[in-house]
Design an enzyme around this catalytic site. Sequence first.
Site, PDB file in Angstrom:
ATOM      1  N   HIS A  82      26.677 -27.355 106.923  1.00 13.63           N
ATOM      2  CA  HIS A  82      27.547 -27.701 105.643  1.00 13.63           C
ATOM      3  C   HIS A  82      26.883 -27.537 104.472  1.00 13.63           C
ATOM      4  CE1 HIS A  82      30.243 -30.462 103.208  1.00 13.63           C
ATOM      5  NE2 HIS A  82      31.067 -29.570 104.120  1.00 13.63           N
ATOM      6  N   LYS A 130      25.038 -25.435 101.057  1.00 11.86           N
ATOM      7  CA  LYS A 130      25.481 -24.212 100.064  1.00 11.86           C
ATOM      8  C   LYS A 130      24.313 -24.148  99.445  1.00 11.86           C
ATOM      9  CE  LYS A 130      29.337 -26.417 101.197  1.00 11.86           C
ATOM     10  NZ  LYS A 130      29.829 -27.649 101.724  1.00 11.86           N
ATOM     11  N   ASP A 132      14.253 -14.471  95.325  1.00 11.17           N
ATOM     12  CA  ASP A 132      13.073 -13.870  94.834  1.00 11.17           C
ATOM     13  C   ASP A 132      11.874 -15.391  94.755  1.00 11.17           C
ATOM     14  OD1 ASP A 132      13.657 -11.284  95.151  1.00 11.17           O
ATOM     15  OD2 ASP A 132      13.855 -11.091  93.042  1.00 11.17           O
ATOM     16  N   HIS A 167      36.326 -31.933  95.169  1.00 12.20           N
ATOM     17  CA  HIS A 167      35.521 -31.462  96.244  1.00 12.20           C
ATOM     18  C   HIS A 167      33.966 -31.871  96.016  1.00 12.20           C
ATOM     19  CE1 HIS A 167      33.589 -28.533  98.960  1.00 12.20           C
ATOM     20  NE2 HIS A 167      34.661 -28.963  99.697  1.00 12.20           N
ATOM     21  N   LYS A 181      30.246 -33.988  95.180  1.00 13.45           N
ATOM     22  CA  LYS A 181      29.396 -34.746  96.133  1.00 13.45           C
ATOM     23  C   LYS A 181      28.298 -35.044  95.148  1.00 13.45           C
ATOM     24  CE  LYS A 181      30.946 -31.445  98.979  1.00 13.45           C
ATOM     25  NZ  LYS A 181      32.146 -31.937  99.366  1.00 13.45           N
ATOM     26  N   ASP A 220      22.023 -45.467  86.483  1.00 15.05           N
ATOM     27  CA  ASP A 220      21.423 -45.794  85.341  1.00 15.05           C
ATOM     28  C   ASP A 220      20.905 -44.765  84.457  1.00 15.05           C
ATOM     29  OD1 ASP A 220      21.495 -48.554  86.053  1.00 15.05           O
ATOM     30  OD2 ASP A 220      19.560 -48.751  86.897  1.00 15.05           O
TER      31      ASP A 220
END
Length: 402
Positions: A113, A115, A120, A296, A298, A303
């Site tokens: 999952h 991404k 470089d 979508h 996450k 604080d």
Amino acid sequence: MNSHWVPGNRITLLENGEGYYPRVFEAIASAEKEVLLETFILFDDKVGRQLHEALLSAARRGAQVHVLLDGWGSPDLPASFTQPLLEAGVQLRAFEPAQWFLGARVNLLRRMHHKLVVVDGRVAFVGGINYSLDHLAEFGPLGKQDYAVEVEGPLVGQVQAFCRANVEGPQPTRGQWLRRWRASLRRRGVDDLTGEGALAAFVTRDNLEHRSDIERHYRAAIRSARQRVVIANAYFFPGYRFLRDLRRAARRGVQVDLLLQGRPDMVWVKRASELLYQHLMRAGVRIHEYTERPLHGKVAVVDDEWATVGSSNLDPTSLSLNLEANVVVRDAAFATHLRERIDVLLDTCCQRVELPTPGRLQSAWIAVRSLVVFHALRRFPDWTRQAGGRAPRVVPMTADSA
């Protein structure tokens, strides 16, 4: 936990495809030596073809390009898409290619999952945004709300070492990629990681040594919260310990705001989260449903000092099955900026969930339902480990296999 905190990073928040894709495609297209890319979803649409052109541009200039796709999330790329990449020298691989039985895919468990993008060794991208048109507003009412970060600084080396180790196997151990990162520092003559910039950690979840590292970072931050916890997460159904920490934070006076899906891309996800609403709200947790389009993201902020952005949802699949990757940041400027962006959604695009007053029979049903739900949450990791079966496969892709 498989985190190694390093200072001196520049962390830039990228919101939605409009903020993310131009930065990623520009970085890839200008690559000179290496592109490492891992993603759950890559579609042959407008966005996928823009990535396609950037990868071709880098490969044709002589950069080594490695692309790892999840076999479930990216199952249908045509030969017209994959063949030019292969001919240009791009190394395409599939994590757990889709398996079919009677016309249906059957190997749903344990997805890759991530991404991730590293170019470089100088810039990395980590987040929850896939390569598909539905991450752009032009997609319409179902265009997704999501986040990623662009990273510059010593943390890039950790992400690079992790992705390089992934080229050789599906789940590199902490020792493998941290040793590579430290060796790269020594080659560059870097002995002391100091300097101005954000303190950050690259945290992953796998099914070997680091089954709960991302969740443990969340829980530690929630337990230390003094003023406010803000969590925006698409798929929210965490374990009972996580829920207990949220309830305890609210009861000691911390303002706990959950931003969850109000217009879900999958209705059953919202229904599952709703099972937890009263349990949390009775402890003082405030729940808001984002109603403008599918959420979508996450992300979380505690604080205005601690923040995280990544691929990990707070549901059983992300916390107990999938391979996930987050960046955790301790930097007031970044955390405040992310919290302000979430607050914009809370103020303009959300509905506050109100706590109903149930009758006696309904209260009894809620108690029984909660007992069943939390027992399932407690046992879910053990069940999934038993159901996981053999180790996952990573196989080279060909034009025919795609």
